[in-house]
Design an enzyme around this catalytic site. Structure first.
Site, PDB file in Angstrom:
ATOM      1  N   CYS A 105     -15.096  90.331 -49.281  1.00  0.00           N
ATOM      2  CA  CYS A 105     -16.267  91.177 -49.265  1.00  0.00           C
ATOM      3  C   CYS A 105     -16.518  91.934 -50.554  1.00  0.00           C
ATOM      4  O   CYS A 105     -15.811  91.795 -51.527  1.00  0.00           O
ATOM      5  CB  CYS A 105     -16.079  92.192 -48.163  1.00  0.00           C
ATOM      6  SG  CYS A 105     -15.148  91.556 -46.780  1.00  0.00           S
ATOM      7  N   ASN A 335     -11.344  94.525 -48.693  1.00  0.00           N
ATOM      8  CA  ASN A 335     -11.881  93.315 -49.303  1.00  0.00           C
ATOM      9  C   ASN A 335     -10.696  92.438 -49.648  1.00  0.00           C
ATOM     10  O   ASN A 335      -9.912  92.773 -50.535  1.00  0.00           O
ATOM     11  CB  ASN A 335     -12.670  93.679 -50.570  1.00  0.00           C
ATOM     12  CG  ASN A 335     -13.027  92.456 -51.391  1.00  0.00           C
ATOM     13  OD1 ASN A 335     -12.953  91.333 -50.907  1.00  0.00           O
ATOM     14  ND2 ASN A 335     -13.412  92.673 -52.624  1.00  0.00           N
ATOM     15  N   MET A 582       2.732  59.536 -56.430  1.00  0.00           N
ATOM     16  CA  MET A 582       1.992  58.591 -55.578  1.00  0.00           C
ATOM     17  C   MET A 582       2.026  58.961 -54.093  1.00  0.00           C
ATOM     18  O   MET A 582       1.956  58.101 -53.218  1.00  0.00           O
ATOM     19  CB  MET A 582       2.502  57.148 -55.765  1.00  0.00           C
ATOM     20  CG  MET A 582       2.268  56.579 -57.151  1.00  0.00           C
ATOM     21  SD  MET A 582       0.524  56.483 -57.610  1.00  0.00           S
ATOM     22  CE  MET A 582       0.031  54.967 -56.843  1.00  0.00           C
ATOM     23  N   GLU A1002      -8.819  66.130 -63.509  1.00  0.00           N
ATOM     24  CA  GLU A1002      -8.760  67.348 -64.330  1.00  0.00           C
ATOM     25  C   GLU A1002      -8.331  67.001 -65.747  1.00  0.00           C
ATOM     26  O   GLU A1002      -7.170  66.836 -66.017  1.00  0.00           O
ATOM     27  CB  GLU A1002      -7.717  68.287 -63.714  1.00  0.00           C
ATOM     28  CG  GLU A1002      -7.433  69.502 -64.537  1.00  0.00           C
ATOM     29  CD  GLU A1002      -6.296  70.345 -63.971  1.00  0.00           C
ATOM     30  OE1 GLU A1002      -5.514  69.829 -63.157  1.00  0.00           O
ATOM     31  OE2 GLU A1002      -6.217  71.515 -64.341  1.00  0.00           O
ATOM     32  N   LYS A1070      -0.045  67.820 -53.391  1.00  0.00           N
ATOM     33  CA  LYS A1070       0.697  69.088 -53.474  1.00  0.00           C
ATOM     34  C   LYS A1070      -0.270  70.256 -53.343  1.00  0.00           C
ATOM     35  O   LYS A1070      -0.523  70.971 -54.310  1.00  0.00           O
ATOM     36  CB  LYS A1070       1.466  69.185 -54.777  1.00  0.00           C
ATOM     37  CG  LYS A1070       0.661  68.811 -56.000  1.00  0.00           C
ATOM     38  CD  LYS A1070       1.447  69.134 -57.237  1.00  0.00           C
ATOM     39  CE  LYS A1070       0.776  68.576 -58.456  1.00  0.00           C
ATOM     40  NZ  LYS A1070       1.422  68.921 -59.685  1.00  0.00           N
ATOM     41  N   CYS A1235      -1.744  48.517 -60.597  1.00  0.00           N
ATOM     42  CA  CYS A1235      -0.494  49.230 -60.297  1.00  0.00           C
ATOM     43  C   CYS A1235       0.385  48.409 -59.356  1.00  0.00           C
ATOM     44  O   CYS A1235      -0.092  47.777 -58.421  1.00  0.00           O
ATOM     45  CB  CYS A1235      -0.852  50.572 -59.651  1.00  0.00           C
ATOM     46  SG  CYS A1235       0.420  51.322 -58.658  1.00  0.00           S
ATOM     47  N   CYS A1241       5.262  56.956 -62.384  1.00  0.00           N
ATOM     48  CA  CYS A1241       4.087  57.379 -63.153  1.00  0.00           C
ATOM     49  C   CYS A1241       4.377  58.587 -64.031  1.00  0.00           C
ATOM     50  O   CYS A1241       3.911  58.673 -65.159  1.00  0.00           O
ATOM     51  CB  CYS A1241       2.937  57.745 -62.234  1.00  0.00           C
ATOM     52  SG  CYS A1241       2.686  56.694 -60.839  1.00  0.00           S
ATOM     53  N   CYS A1246       5.104  53.603 -67.108  1.00  0.00           N
ATOM     54  CA  CYS A1246       4.486  52.659 -66.173  1.00  0.00           C
ATOM     55  C   CYS A1246       4.508  51.248 -66.769  1.00  0.00           C
ATOM     56  O   CYS A1246       3.985  51.019 -67.858  1.00  0.00           O
ATOM     57  CB  CYS A1246       3.046  53.095 -65.896  1.00  0.00           C
ATOM     58  SG  CYS A1246       2.127  51.889 -64.946  1.00  0.00           S
TER      59      CYS A1246
END
Ligand code: SF4
Length: 1621
Positions: A105, A335, A582, A1002, A1070, A1235, A1241, A1246
């Site tokens: 709030c 709040n 994975m 990301e 995660k 893959c 990884c 890889c």
């Protein structure tokens, strides 16, 4: 080049802001019409919403204009559903109740130091409230507010006027109590309720003077709110008590008695006391801010005079109407959110039996209970504070006890206020902290105050004027203010408090208040005399068992070879948990054909949206694993005996430490063995033994034992006496003691073989254990260290040498950091608050097990009975005694795939079949792949379901084409960096070819990918030379661009080139943790895109630092809609109980898309326990979200997307039937592009170049975009085939149709009691088809100031022709994200660096949140006034100057003029602020330069580049996680060093000439732009000031000319000239 928007004449008109009430009320009447129709027409509803926003902005601005009128037009009344009260006695807090209600709030208070009541205080409070409407939420009708309210002193003049009109005698100010009551809607029930109230009051000797129906204007109440509006009346009573504390206590007792008496009434849920006091009164309701004053006619009456007002606007994630949950409560306005609420409620209930105080004169029983699980967290915190207050504590003391600050490692407190530390240390053992983000405003009518949680996760600004008024508010700019009268401006930092004593007229700032409270008792000497601590005891230096015995124990207690080799040994050797990748692709424990330890049925809960996860790495100073052992005394009494406890520095005990505890005779420890006997048969044996264990525990506690040690240690294991699962034993004893009022009298410690992973420790502590001694895990460490294999490996240098003690220490260290991570995932800072908080949900245990040991936890799908659990336990046990006992531990294959082990969804056969199908483009091969999936063992919940149709099949030709189905497909957010450039681009191209959407993840994106390829020859393009199989027209842009907490690669150009923007709140692999990119994967290319340094690991912080609560998320959504109004904004959540409520809040926050990820998804690297033990199946998350959105009439507002382990068309169809519109594919998309599931990884090795940045491995990348296209077309064809079988022509027709699903007949050992009814339930369909929902335009921010600015032809011309222009503009706090849209227009046309013009925009006033976000080069922004949070968020260039108005009454150097989290994620530009900033200044800055007069805590947190100069004081934890850039801090009083987080940076004086030059030139620019006197003084005496500056230098900058004094010499020595270097 993109074309510019045309001037918008309509928008220009908004410039003519009206302060004319007629204008406002005419707009208002427009909006209130036809609400009934609105709820049936969401499209119209959104139009009204936009118009309402427009009206609201104009009205607020009119109210804020100093020379304008208030503009409030006031109108008419109404009735309701009441808070549901629980029956006595209160049961253990139920998570379901708690999850259904969450809020956040905007709040504030105004107080007159002279204690002079006035109507102006009320009017100002209402104005301020109106200016925080954007912090609140509304129901689906966009009109019923989630709540607004006001607390004040009692307006005696107003009530006396009423009394005289009624012919009543004048009300005595010292003898009259006033109750503000929500009464039943039904008139008869109302009268019944009133007569109960009157009866009890008269029994208590209070005379009822009269009942006053509170005059209200119902015409302003929203549609839904009106349906539940209560009758609102005030009761006036005469009290005999003399003393005001006694009066308040008597009124409190009366209220409690009335609540109790109402329990048996039919209308029990409809009676609620907003307040009942002689000092304060609360007016509140399910209203919007600006409606509060219109609804309650009293608030318009000039006779309503008060010397203070606390106001509150609520944003609730739940839209179910509940008037009582509006705030303020009776004492507090809150709040935030209490993350530990379930534990707090349980502990409060346990405490009830011990609470006693002479002030209650033996009436304690009558005032119980002190909590209500069905009320909100705020209401419960209010209740806890109230009992302390009414028992004689001051409000400040009550809040210090309940919400303690992070007082450890606090340089100021340690040196100057040790008594405050003693106070907190004393109460740490008495009251578990109510932990979570919280700005709390409080008053008892004599004192008004505010305090902030230990993390400082809510904004709180305060200021004081020459006419002796003190203001506190979530935002500045909420009131018109003559700045020349402002003599003080500040902000509450983490854990800080401010109080105003209305009687003495004093203002007490943080340490003054705390010192006063802490000095009341000799806490320090009480602690010294009574508190004991367990000294660390050395680890054992030799094994305690021979090999065979150790193996037998491990087998009996359920260890597998993976547990030992991958988990325990990694922890022992490296001191940290193993990393994996994975996702988790094995079945839930309940669906598995293998036996599992009981812990596997529990999933950790995590914070998302309504509360933040916190950062144990960078903000660990607020966290603590300390725990107190022993009896907790009577919280209402203060005395030395309460301090008689034992302190443990952590809950992980070695054998010696447990011995020390057992030797503490004051604790009278009792050891209870936890074995059960199966000689009389298995069935019933476990239950019998647990009950007897609880009885023994009960008896021991009654006999004075303060420590119960539940132990499964035994020298001789017996085949017929298996050990009770220790978690079950701990949980059952904990619950038994709670329910019998004994829990405060003793602590529980587990001595167990059954605990070796961080998750297991967390479970035991979460269900009541204060500490754990993991004797078998420690023995396993010792065995490992002394094994020949380990000795040889160490000898040969294949592993670092550790001693036997070090191995155990490493193990414990790994457990402790894992525990901190698990706590922080839920936003909890203190282990003492986590203990018993039950922050888990259960998948696969039946109700009888839950009721016995885990009462209150959510277990939606049922599962094992106690006997089945006993059988599963025994299945491990017998292995230890069978004749052919193996010589080594079995490998169950729970982590790695292995033949004969547990089934893995992603297995070698599956990937081989898929590769064959997509590479050969063979339908046959695809059907073999399909068959493989169809015949797999049950792996996920949907495998237990099948379709059943209500229609005959239709020809496949009638079904919608594959081309339209694939448009609903997306790929998971896999970052460029985690995966290779080749994979990332191939996936994006494939998705663009089919009209689906790839997700950038990301890490940003190379702009080269944003244009279609035109240079392809033979499948190769010079633009993307590393790819094959290309076609002209291919585009490698990701349609979905992700904004994650690290903000890597998030620039204005990145944002404006997105079709959709995804806010990643949590990720399936995660949840509650940030992304993680190992340093070796940060190549030069990756570092360039992320604005970071090659080779430096990038661990994103778990929280978004601009999202600590739901209204913060709404603000980030607003920011993104601002810069790119065409992009839909999605919010990615992970399935867990309560996600439906969270999703409702997200929908109300204006998201376009909600993505639900399952726990099994995710491709990135994470600790094993995060992958395995957090998050739930998407089937449950999706169902809950879809159903809750429909129930809240919000489903049409958002597209629902789901992902997690999708592999086939059947997965798509199942998700569709459960309500999803779009479908995400993660690991399978990687498999289709090459893959081979080697699952390394995170190592950068890889073998097929899918997840590596190494050139030579990337060259091996086998994939082409066509492979993925083939896969998705096959999946779509599979969908079509099933649809035709079901008789449906399009996906639209089956979305949300759970009636088309039924349970399959599958017989499995553990699924006898599985209950899928939750998934199969139906709450009806959305009013729109899925296609209609998907085809909506992006939601809008409504009219914004940027539109007005952009409608100016001169500004447009300057952008178009790259000219310079200067404009002046007035700004208000309701103008949010100002400049963001302008930046978007520039970035779209010129990119992040191409604009050569110059826009000089000069703003005057108080800017709303995210001022000057996403600035680009060429934008020169000046703000004269002040700003709120997130100034300069994501700016990429340009210049931003913030200065206070001239002739202020305060000193700019000491005043906070910009809020928290400024420059978050900035990638360029310069910022000059003449004043102080709040917390987390320049967090995640990667290139911007800034100069500021001072900052709060966490300055420069996780900076990866740029430069920050601070000319004054900073808070704690400076430079935490700072891996790049430089900071210069002026330290005139030599206090900086203890405040710096030295984990990464080194601190040095500014010795390098280049550094001195950089510092000086930045200050020169600063003084020129801001006129700072401080800056001028520094320059004036440069030689004197320079030595007072510290330079903070991370390793990556050590060799730069600015940081390295020897730079020239070093470079010369290397034979390189300075210039070329
Ligand atoms: S093949 Fe590459 S991408 Fe696939 S699991 Fe192995 S390391 Fe990871």
């Amino acid at each position: 080049m993109a074309s510019l928007p045309q001037p918008n004449p309509a928008a220009s008109k908004i410039l003519l802001r009206s302060s004319n009430p007629v204008f406002l009320s005419s707009n208002r009447s427009l909006l209130l019409g036809d609400i009934g129709a609105l709820s049936r027409n969401p499209r119209r509803l959104r139009q009204v919403s936009a118009r309402r926003r427009s009206w609201y902005l104009s009205s607020v601005k009119a109210a804020l204009d100093l020379d304008g009128g208030s503009g409030a037009s006031l109108k008419a009344v109404g009735v309701s559903q009441m808070r549901k009260k629980d029956d006595l006695p209160i049961k253990v807090a139920n998570l379901n109740d708690i999850l259904s209600e969450r809020g956040a709030c905007g709040v504030g208070f105004i107080a007159n130091l002279k204690n002079e009541p006035s109507f102006k205080i009320i009017r100002d409070a209402l104005t301020a409230l109106g200016c925080m409407e954007h912090r609140g939420g509304c129901g689906a009708d966009n009109d019923s507010g989630d709540g607004a309210g006001l607390m004040s002193s009692i307006p005696w003049d107003l009530y006396n006027t009423w009394a005289s009109e009624q012919g009543l005698p004048s009300l005595s100010k010292s003898k009259t109590g006033v109750g503000m009551i929500f009464l039943p809607r039904d008139e008869k029930f109302m009268e019944d309720a009133k007569s109960v109230i009157t009866k009890i009051l008269s029994e208590e000797g209070l005379e009822v003077l009269g009942w006053r129906p509170v005059p209200v204007n119902t015409s302003v109440v929203g549609y839904y709110a009106k349906e539940t509006m209560p009758n609102i009346q005030q009761v006036f009573v005469n009290i005999l008590e003399e003393n005001s504390d006694d009066i308040e206590r008597e009124l409190y007792i009366c209220r409690k008695l009335i609540e109790r008496a109402a329990k048996s009434a039919e209308w029990k849920d409809e009676l609620y006391f907003c307040s009942f006091s002689n000092q304060t009164i609360v007016y509140k309701g399910m209203l919007r801010s600006e409606v509060l004053g219109q609804f309650y006619l009293d608030l318009q009456n000039e006779l309503y005079k008060s010397s203070f007002a606390i106001y509150h606007r609520r944003y609730s994630t739940n839209t179910s109407p509940r008037w009582p949950l509006a705030q303020p409560m009776r004492l507090l306005g809150h709040n935030g959110e209490i993350n530990t609420i379930q534990g707090n409620l349980n502990w409060m209930q346990s405490r009830e039996a011990t609470i006693q105080s002479p002030v209650w004169r033996g009436r304690e029983n009558e005032i119980r209970p002190f909590g209500d699980p069905k009320a909100s967290d705020s209401a419960n915190l209010d209740s806890a504070a109230e009992i302390l207050l009414r028992s004689g504590r001051s409000p400040a003391e009550a809040l210090m006890i309940l919400v303690p600050e992070a007082y450890k490692n606090h340089p100021t407190l340690t040196i100057k206020y040790p008594e405050v530390i003693d106070f907190y240390d004393y109460y740490k053992g008495q009251m578990e902290a109510w932990d979570g983000p919280a700005l709390l405003l409080f008053s008892d009518g004599k004192t008004v105050g505010a305090c902030l949680d230990r993390n400082g996760l809510r904004p709180a600004r305060y200021w004081r004027t020459t006419d002796d008024i003190v203001y506190v508010a979530s935002e500045v700019g909420v009131l018109p203010m003559d700045e020349s009268k402002v003599i003080m401006k500040g902000r509450l930092g983490p854990g800080m408090m401010i109080t105003v004593d209305l009687q003495s007229g004093q203002v007490y700032e943080n340490t003054d208040v705390k010192k006063r409270v802490a000095s009341e008792n000799p806490y320090g000497s009480w602690l010294k005399e009574n508190m004991r601590s367990i000294k660390p005891v050395n680890f054992l230096s030799s094994v305690g068992m021979d090999n065979e015995m150790a193996l037998r124990h491990q087998q009996a207690f359920g260890y597998s070879s993976e547990d030992v080799q991958m988990v325990i040994e990694t922890m022992a050797s490296q001191g940290k948990e193993p990393t994996f990748c994975m996702g988790d692709d094995i079945p839930l424990a309940l669906l598995s054909r293998k036996s599992h330890m009981i812990y596997d049925y529990f999933k950790q809960r995590f914070a998302q949206v309504t509360n933040p996860a916190i950062d144990p790495l960078r903000e660990g100073l607020v966290m603590s694993l300390e725990v107190n052992i022993g009896k907790r005394g009577n919280i209402l009494e203060v005395g030395p005996e309460n301090a008689a406890q034992v302190i443990l520095s952590s809950p992980v005990l070695n054998e010696g430490e447990l011995d020390s505890l057992l030797k503490d005779s004051n604790l009278k420890p009792t050891v209870l063995s936890t074995y059960f006997d199966i000689r009389r048969g298995l069935d019933g044996s476990l239950e019998r033994t647990i009950k007897s264990l609880c009885e023994k525990a009960d008896a021991a506690v009654r006999n004075g034992s303060q420590l119960l040690v539940l132990s499964d240690r035994s020298d001789e294991l017996e085949p017929t006496r298996p050990a009770i699962p220790i978690l079950l034993a701990v949980g059952a004893v904990h619950q038994h003691l709670i329910q019998n009022g004994l829990r405060m009298s003793a602590s529980i410690v587990a001595e167990t073989a059954q605990c070796f992973s961080t998750h297991q420790f967390a479970c035991l502590i979460g269900y009541g254990a204060s500490a754990v001694c993991p004797y078998l895990a420690l023995e396993t460490c010792r065995q490992w260290r002394l094994s020949t294999k380990t000795v040889n490996m160490m000898r040969n240098g294949k592993m670092p040498t550790v001693t036997i003690e070090q191995a155990q220490r490493n193990f414990c260290k790994a457990v402790k950091s894992g525990l901190l991570k698990i706590l922080s995932k839920m936003g909890i800072s203190l282990l003492s608050s986590y203990c018993g908080a039950q922050i888990f949900e259960i998948y696969g245990l039946g109700q009888e097990v839950v009721d016995l040991a885990f009462c209150g936890s959510v277990s939606k799908i049922g599962g094992l009975t106690l006997d089945e659990l006993a059988r599963e336990t025994l299945s491990f046990w017998v292995k230890a005694f069978s004749e052919d006992t193996a010589k080594r531990l079995e490998n169950f294959g729970f982590i790695q795939f292995r033949p004969g082990g547990e089934y893995h969804g992603n297995n070698p056969e599956m990937s081989k079949l898929l590769h064959k199908a997509v590479r050969q483009k063979s339908e046959n091969a695809y059907s073999i792949y399909q068959q493989h999936l169809a015949n797999r063992p049950v792996n996920v919940l949907r495998d237990l379901l099948e379709f059943v149709s209500d229609r005959p099949p239709i020809p496949i030709g009638k079904v919608e084409p594959a081309s339209s189905i694939v448009e609903r497909f997306c790929t998971g957010g896999m970052s460029l960096g985690a995966i290779s450039r080749e994979t990332h681009e191939a996936i994006a191209i494939a998705m663009n070819r089919i009209g689906g959407k790839s997700n950038s993840g990301e890490g940003g994106e190379d702009p080269i990918r944003w244009s279609p390829l035109t240079d392809v020859v033979d499948g190769y393009s010079p633009t993307l030379p590393h790819l094959k199989g290309l076609q002209n027209g291919d585009t490698a842009t990701s349609a979905i661009k992700q904004v994650a907490s690290g903000r890597f690669g998030v620039t204005p150009t990145f944002l404006v080139n997105a079709e959709q923007l995804e806010i990643k709140i949590a990720q399936g692999a995660k949840p509650g943790e940030g992304g993680q990119l190992p340093g070796k994967k940060v190549s030069a290319y990756i570092a360039r895109l992320r604005n970071s340094k090659p080779g430096v690991p990038l661990i994103s912080p778990p929280p978004h630092h601009d999202i600590y609560s739901i209204e913060d998320l709404a603000q980030l959504i607003f920011d993104l809609h601002q810069i790119n109004p065409k992009a839909k904004v999605s919010v990615k959540l992970v399935a867990e109980a309560g996600i439906g409520t969270v999703a409702s809040g997200v929908a109300k926050g204006n998201a376009d898309i909600i993505q639900i990820s399952g726990h099994d998804g995710g491709t990135g690297a994470s600790p094993i326990s995060s992958i395995k033990h957090a998050g739930g199946p998407w089937e449950l998350g999706l169902t809950e979200t879809h159903q809750m959105l429909i129930q809240n009439s919000l489903r049409e507002r958002v597209i629902l997307r789901v992902d997690g382990g999708f592999k086939s068309g059947i997965d798509v169809l199942m998700a569709a039937a459960m309500g999803a519109d779009e479908y995400g594919f993660g690991s399978v998309a990687m498999i289709a592009t090459g893959c081979v599931m080697a699952r390394i990884c995170h190592t950068n090795n890889c073998p097929v170049g899918v997840a590596s940045q190494r050139e030579e491995l990337r060259a091996r990348f086998p994939g082409v975009p066509g492979d993925l296209v083939n896969f998705f077309l096959y999946v779509a064809e599979e969908v079509r085939a099933v649809l035709s079988q079901l008789g449906y022509e399009k996906l639209d027709d089956i979305i949300g149709r759970t009636d088309l699903l039924k349970p399959k007949h599958i017989s499995m050992t553990k699924t006898q009691h599985l209950d899928l009814s939750y998934i199969l339930a139906s709450v009806g369909q959305p009013k729109w088809s899925s296609s209609e929902i998907r085809n909506q335009d992006a939601h809008t921010n409504g009219p914004v100031l940027d539109d007005i600015i952009l409608s100016d032809p001169e500004i447009l011309g300057a952008i178009e022709h790259e000219k310079e222009i200067t404009k002046s503009i007035k700004i208000y706090n309701v103008d949010r994200s100002v400049c963001g849209r302008i930046a978007g227009v520039i970035a779209k046309k010129y990119g992040d660096t191409g604009f050569a013009g110059q826009l000089n925009l000069i703003f005057t006033g108080s800017a709303g949140q995210s001022f000057a976000c996403f600035l680009t080069p060429g934008m020169h922004i000046r703000l004269v006034g002040e700003a709120n949070d997130y100034v300069g968020k994501g700016m990429a260039g340009g210049e931003l100057v913030v200065v206070p108005v001239e002739n202020t009454g305060f000193c700019p150097e000491d005043a906070t003029i910009v809020g928290n989290t400024c420059l978050y994620g900035a990638t360029g530009g310069q910022v000059f602020v003449r004043g102080r900033a709040g917390e987390r200044f320049a967090v995640r800055n990667s290139l911007a330069q800034a100069v500021v007069e001072g900052t709060g805590d966490h300055c420069c947190e996780y900076m990866t580049g740029g430069c920050v100069v601070v000319l004054g004081k900073v808070g704690r934890n400076v430079a935490a996680g700072m891996t790049g850039g430089l900071a210069y801090i002026l330290d005139e009083d030599d206090t900086l060093i203890p405040k710096v987080n030295k984990e990464i940076v080194k601190i040095q004086r500014v010795n390098a000439p280049a550094g001195q030059m950089q510092l000086k030139s930045l200050i020169e620019a600063y003084v020129e732009k801001t006129g700072s006197k401080k800056g001028a003084a520094v320059l004036g005496e440069w030689e004197a000031y320079l030595p007072l500056f510290w330079q903070l230098v991370p390793p990556s900058e050590e060799d730069t000319p600015e940081a390295c004094a020897e730079f020239e010499r070093v470079v010369a020595k290397q034979g390189v000239t300075l210039q070329s270097a």
